[in-house]
Design an enzyme around this catalytic site. Structure first.
Site, short mmCIF file in Angstrom:
data_model
loop_
_atom_site.label_atom_id
_atom_site.label_comp_id
_atom_site.label_asym_id
_atom_site.label_seq_id
_atom_site.Cartn_x
_atom_site.Cartn_y
_atom_site.Cartn_z
N HIS A 112 52.20 3.33 23.42
CA HIS A 112 52.28 2.08 24.19
C HIS A 112 51.71 0.91 23.38
CE1 HIS A 112 53.34 3.87 28.21
NE2 HIS A 112 53.00 4.94 27.51
N ASP A 136 51.62 -3.81 30.03
CA ASP A 136 52.37 -2.56 30.13
C ASP A 136 52.71 -2.35 31.61
OD1 ASP A 136 52.53 0.19 28.23
OD2 ASP A 136 52.73 0.50 30.39
C1 UDX Z 1 53.87 8.42 24.57
C2 UDX Z 1 54.72 9.41 25.34
O1 UDX Z 1 54.48 10.72 24.91
C3 UDX Z 1 56.16 9.06 25.25
O2 UDX Z 1 56.92 9.99 26.00
C4 UDX Z 1 56.39 7.68 25.78
O3 UDX Z 1 57.77 7.36 25.65
C5 UDX Z 1 55.52 6.71 25.01
O4 UDX Z 1 54.18 7.11 25.06
P1 UDX Z 1 53.97 9.37 22.00
O5 UDX Z 1 53.95 10.76 22.48
O6 UDX Z 1 52.93 9.00 21.07
O7 UDX Z 1 54.07 8.33 23.18
O8 UDX Z 1 55.41 9.23 21.29
P2 UDX Z 1 56.25 8.01 20.77
O9 UDX Z 1 56.73 7.14 21.87
O10 UDX Z 1 57.31 8.61 19.95
O11 UDX Z 1 55.27 7.15 19.86
C6 UDX Z 1 54.68 7.65 18.71
C7 UDX Z 1 54.50 6.52 17.73
O12 UDX Z 1 53.60 6.96 16.73
C8 UDX Z 1 55.79 6.10 17.05
O13 UDX Z 1 55.86 4.70 16.96
C9 UDX Z 1 55.68 6.71 15.67
O14 UDX Z 1 56.28 5.95 14.65
C10 UDX Z 1 54.19 6.76 15.46
N1 UDX Z 1 53.84 7.87 14.56
C11 UDX Z 1 53.99 9.16 14.97
C12 UDX Z 1 53.39 7.58 13.30
O15 UDX Z 1 53.30 6.40 12.93
N2 UDX Z 1 53.07 8.61 12.48
C13 UDX Z 1 53.18 9.91 12.84
O16 UDX Z 1 52.84 10.77 12.02
C14 UDX Z 1 53.64 10.20 14.13
#
Ligand code: UDX
Length: 465
Positions: A25, A126
């Site tokens: 987020h 948000d």
């Molecule tokens: C959470 C929820 O799990 C997700 O379902 C919702 O849509 C948003 O909030 P998250 O699980 O962290 O998020 O997943 P995601 O939305 O994919 O965000 C992860 C972020 O971390 C992405 O922007 C990705 O680029 C970043 N990331 C991930 C990195 O920069 N490096 C990594 O090694 C892994």
């Protein structure tokens, strides 16, 4: 995209943004803040003290702590002592108890901004900070909502009461492969996989409040683009009488996001530099989900037998009960050798844009899903909960740019999915569809494109407050 004329014409209007304190987020909120800054607005970012991000990456923003845990405020102190290990209860507690402190802090900011001749013109929060709508109303401050998911996901969330009345949350013994009658994109098992037990579940109540207070807001900004979700946008227009601004994908406005809470390991890129084009499977399950030990074994076996190069983000704590790599099967690291590279955190957007990356095995968090779409990278989907199973189904069955591991973690299916996206003939069709989608993203961001125009409307909308 920085336009000096635009900047000078509307600088002096300040926008206050309030992200949820989780990586998935924070990223889109800070990206939105950067976009608005480049359009001439001054930016204040409100943050809780549950995590700290690298404010030095944003010298052009003002950061301000809010909802600090005052020792006198027992409810907030209790939350601080628990940490936000339990995402849901953390969000719910702050929504329940945060209004009084938040109102005081925002009021002080409004008074100060008038003295500085830089009026705060709106609050962007948000969508899950639903308590902020009544605070904003009481201060006569327009509130815009940032929804960090797909439109499709919000439409499904809005259908939870109907799905519950139709019994979909209790279909333990029914045919899980059946399609949901009102939302035929989904299978019954996708509804169950959201891990909501029905409309009385605390998570469903949080979502219901989010939808109610979003409808009461001045408008919604979406990290999506029109061409991706055209029919969903029509439905959103019918259900929400406020304006919707689809200006995404946000991260494409700037070279690379720097709102990572963890330090990305640059060896990911040097390792990719030595791999053949489109050959590597990138694996990351985002910042929040956790794997069971048994599932990890299936993943490791699948990777070992697929015989394809892979870059794997194993964030500390990814596997329940382990610090880092210690639960990997004996001999796994020796067996894969140079063919595999494991890091704790990667510069994901750069990884996906790298020519060596051929596919992305993802949990389908919305940011990861969008980032994959933007680079035309086919996906393997392993969603865990919430919006993830919805986006997985949309990617595999509607856009057909993904292979969905819909039966959980089974080594044979994993190996077969990896071969389908990287080796078999079928990969060409999936890749071609992903490439077309990437092209649509690029067009939407160009002058005259849907996201470009929507951003112009958003800037005009905020300037008119
Ligand atoms: C959470 C929820 O799990 C997700 O379902 C919702 O849509 C948003 O909030 P998250 O699980 O962290 O998020 O997943 P995601 O939305 O994919 O965000 C992860 C972020 O971390 C992405 O922007 C990705 O680029 C970043 N990331 C991930 C990195 O920069 N490096 C990594 O090694 C892994």
């Amino acid at each position: 995209m920085e336009n000096q004329e635009e900047r000078s014409s509307c600088r002096r209007q300040r926008v206050v943004l309030f992200p949820l304190p989780f990586q998935g987020h924070i990223n889109p909120m800070l990206q939105l803040a950067n976009i608005l800054y480049s359009k001439g607005f001054s930016i204040t970012i409100l943050h809780t003290n549950f995590n700290s991000f690298y404010t030095s990456n944003y010298p052009h923003f003002t950061f301000r702590p809010v909802l600090d845990t005052d020792p006198k405020d027992t409810n907030l102190s209790k939350l601080a002592s628990q940490g936000v290990g339990d995402l849901l209860s953390g969000i719910m507690l702050l929504n329940q108890y945060g209004a009084v402190s938040f109102r005081q802090e925002l009021d002080q900011m409004l008074i100060a901004s008038k003295h500085q001749h830089e009026p705060i013109v709106c609050l962007i929060t948000d969508a899950l900070w639903h308590f902020t709508q009544s605070v904003a109303d009481s201060l006569n401050l327009p509130r815009i909502v940032l929804r960090t998911s797909s439109l499709f996901c919000v439409l499904v969330y809005a259908s939870i009461p109907v799905l519950d009345d139709q019994g979909y949350f209790n279909q333990v013994n029914s045919d899980l492969e059946e399609r949901v009658s009102d939302i035929p994109v989904l299978k019954v098992k996708d509804v169950l996989k959201m891990r909501i037990k029905g409309q009385d579940d605390p998570a469903a109540k949080l979502l219901a409040n989010m939808l109610k207070q979003t409808k009461a807001s001045a408008g919604i900004v979406w990290n999506s683009f029109k061409e991706l979700e055209e029919s969903e946008l029509l439905k959103i227009h019918q259900d929400f009488s406020i304006p919707s601004f689809l200006i995404g994908p946000f991260h494409k406005y700037f070279p690379a996001s720097s709102s990572s809470l963890l330090e990305p390991d640059r060896s990911s890129i040097t390792w990719l530099d030595h791999q053949a084009p489109n050959s590597v499977l990138y694996i990351s399950f985002g910042s929040a989900v956790q794997l069971e030990e048994q599932d990890l074994l299936e993943v490791a076996h699948g990777l070992a037998t697929s015989n394809q190069p892979f870059l794997w983000v194993m964030r500390p704590g990814l596997v329940k009960g382990s610090e880092w790599l210690e639960l990997l099967p004996n001999g796994f690291l020796d067996e894969v050798g140079e063919r595999g590279h494991i890091v704790k955190w990667a510069p994901q957007q750069e990884v996906l844009a790298h020519q060596a990356t051929g596919a992305f095995w993802t949990h389908n968090g919305w940011n990861s899903t969008l980032e994959s779409i933007c680079e035309g990278v086919p996906m393997i989907c392993s969603p865990f909960w919430g919006d993830q199973p919805l986006d997985a189904r949309f990617m595999s069955d509607v856009l057909k740019v993904a292979v969905y591991l819909e039966n959980g973690w089974r080594r044979e299916e994993i190996t077969s999915a990896i071969r389908r996206v990287l080796v078999d003939e079928e990969r060409e069709d999936i890749r071609e569809r992903a490439r077309c989608l990437k092209e649509k993203v690029n067009v939407s961001l160009m002058k005259g494109g849907s996201s470009y125009e929507s951003l112009e409307s958003l800037v005009g909308f905020i300037s008119s407050f």
